[in-house]
Design an enzyme around this catalytic site. Structure first.
Site, PDB file in Angstrom:
ATOM      1  N   ASN A 296       0.869  -1.178   0.000  1.00  0.00           N
ATOM      2  CA  ASN A 296       0.000   0.000   0.000  1.00  0.00           C
ATOM      3  C   ASN A 296       0.901   1.221   0.000  1.00  0.00           C
ATOM      4  OD1 ASN A 296      -1.758   2.080   0.494  1.00  0.00           O
ATOM      5  ND2 ASN A 296      -2.315   1.434   2.570  1.00  0.00           N
TER       6      ASN A 296
ATOM      7  N   LYS B 135       0.060   4.293  -0.192  1.00  0.00           N
ATOM      8  CA  LYS B 135      -0.535   5.483   0.450  1.00  0.00           C
ATOM      9  C   LYS B 135      -0.317   6.713  -0.453  1.00  0.00           C
ATOM     10  CE  LYS B 135       0.067   3.095   4.778  1.00  0.00           C
ATOM     11  NZ  LYS B 135       0.274   3.156   6.221  1.00  0.00           N
TER      12      LYS B 135
ATOM     13  N   HIS C 108      -9.346   1.382   5.197  1.00  0.00           N
ATOM     14  CA  HIS C 108      -8.020   1.528   5.816  1.00  0.00           C
ATOM     15  C   HIS C 108      -8.132   2.445   7.035  1.00  0.00           C
ATOM     16  CE1 HIS C 108      -3.852   2.529   6.509  1.00  0.00           C
ATOM     17  NE2 HIS C 108      -3.567   1.421   5.854  1.00  0.00           N
TER      18      HIS C 108
ATOM     19  N   GLU D 258      -6.341   4.709   8.151  1.00  0.00           N
ATOM     20  CA  GLU D 258      -6.065   6.131   7.938  1.00  0.00           C
ATOM     21  C   GLU D 258      -7.300   6.839   7.386  1.00  0.00           C
ATOM     22  OE1 GLU D 258      -2.475   5.504   5.751  1.00  0.00           O
ATOM     23  OE2 GLU D 258      -1.496   4.877   7.604  1.00  0.00           O
TER      24      GLU D 258
ATOM     25  N   GLU E 247      -5.079  -4.725  10.669  1.00  0.00           N
ATOM     26  CA  GLU E 247      -4.023  -3.738  10.849  1.00  0.00           C
ATOM     27  C   GLU E 247      -4.296  -2.939  12.123  1.00  0.00           C
ATOM     28  OE1 GLU E 247      -2.046  -2.669   6.829  1.00  0.00           O
ATOM     29  OE2 GLU E 247      -3.816  -1.430   7.042  1.00  0.00           O
TER      30      GLU E 247
ATOM     31  N   GLY F 177       3.113   2.136  10.697  1.00  0.00           N
ATOM     32  CA  GLY F 177       4.146   3.156  10.534  1.00  0.00           C
ATOM     33  C   GLY F 177       4.897   3.495  11.799  1.00  0.00           C
TER      34      GLY F 177
ATOM     35  N   SER G 129       3.777  -2.298  10.257  1.00  0.00           N
ATOM     36  CA  SER G 129       5.229  -2.405  10.484  1.00  0.00           C
ATOM     37  C   SER G 129       5.806  -3.756  10.087  1.00  0.00           C
ATOM     38  CB  SER G 129       5.555  -2.061  11.942  1.00  0.00           C
ATOM     39  OG  SER G 129       5.189  -0.720  12.231  1.00  0.00           O
TER      40      SER G 129
HETATM   41  P1  13P Z   1       3.358   0.219   7.531  1.00  0.00           P
HETATM   42  O1  13P Z   1       3.796  -1.106   6.922  1.00  0.00           O
HETATM   43  O2  13P Z   1       4.126   1.382   7.009  1.00  0.00           O
HETATM   44  O3  13P Z   1       3.289   0.134   9.017  1.00  0.00           O
HETATM   45  O4  13P Z   1       1.853   0.466   7.013  1.00  0.00           O
HETATM   46  C1  13P Z   1       0.919  -0.547   7.145  1.00  0.00           C
HETATM   47  C2  13P Z   1      -0.295  -0.157   6.408  1.00  0.00           C
HETATM   48  O5  13P Z   1      -1.021   0.727   6.819  1.00  0.00           O
HETATM   49  C3  13P Z   1      -0.598  -0.858   5.148  1.00  0.00           C
HETATM   50  O6  13P Z   1      -1.883  -0.600   4.727  1.00  0.00           O
END
Ligand code: 13P
Length: 250
Positions: free
Chosen positions: A10, A12, A93, A95, A163, A169, A208
């Protein structure tokens, strides 16, 4: 049930046209590891060019609108994404749940719209740090699945991604037993809702994931792959995760 692992990236809000070289390198990595499935959720601006340049790679979107068309400034429909070359989309997601205030009902409608237009769906679920600290992680994930899953869902087009928001992150991951616990809860919930149709629904872990922890995480029962943010941005970082997915395939 043991399934082929799906390693999904992903990106983003990262990636300009110059990053298409990296997409092509990831497509080569995928081709070199046929025992795993590989997919990349890209910014919408890159989907058409990436799908044209790397037709063998499953390119997808990160979000979709629930309506087919209309007065929704700045939004993209499932049909538009599909026409651009997307084969799948993320929905829910964390976010977007956090930044855009998306509810389980919104996410359900997006999943239904995506399915209607032939896009596969990766439905993302996961608790906040506060919810985990309050001992509510399993209940939150159960509710997100129950309310977000379309009634006619089945494994050939649906994937779940667990997640935990606090692991995204941050470089922090839940312990192996904590991941195993929530994946087992998610599996049981999907089975309860879909019955026989739940067999092929893959449940990914995200938060992560890196080349350093992928082997361990992908070996957990009921972890059928990974959804990877930061470590999917370059083929060099993503390749060890893809290799780990291929190695754990049975
Ligand atoms: P990270 O791997 O950067 O922690 O992000 C995970 C994520 O949100 C994938 O959708």
């Amino acid at each position: 049930m043991t399934m082929r692992k799906l390693i999904a990236g992903n990106w983003k809000m990262n990636g300009m046209l110059a990053a298409l070289d990296e997409v092509a390198a990831i497509a080569e990595t995928a081709a070199a590891h046929p025992a795993a499935d590989v997919a990349l959720a890209l910014p919408a601006t890159l989907i058409a060019a990436a799908a044209a340049r790397s037709p063998g790679l499953a390119i997808g979107a990160q979000d979709v609108h629930a309506r087919d068309s209309g007065a929704h400034t700045g939004c993209l429909s499932a049909a538009m994404l599909r026409e651009a070359g997307a084969r799948f989309t993320l929905v829910g997601h964390s976010e977007r749940r956090g930044d855009q205030g998306e509810t389980n009902q919104d996410i359900w409608a997006k999943a239904v719209a995506a399915r209607r237009c032939g896009l596969s769906v990766i439905l993302c679920v996961g608790e906040t740090a506060e919810e985990r600290d309050a001992g509510r992680a399993a209940r939150v994930v159960q509710a997100q699945i129950e309310q977000g899953l379309p009634d006619d869902a089945e494994g050939d087009w649906l994937t779940l991604a667990y997640e935990p928001r606090w692991a995204i992150g941050t470089g922090r991951t839940p312990s192996i037993p904590e991941i195993a616990e929530i994946h087992a809860v998610a599996r049981a919930k999907v089975r309860a809702l879909l019955g026989d149709r739940s067999g092929a629904v893959r449940i990914l872990y995200g938060g992560s994931v890196t080349g350093a922890n992928a082997d361990e995480i992908l070996a957990i029962a009921d972890v059928d792959g990974a959804l990877v943010g930061g470590a999917s941005l370059t083929a060099a970082k993503f390749a060890p995760i893809v290799a780990a997915g291929a190695a754990t395939a049975v």
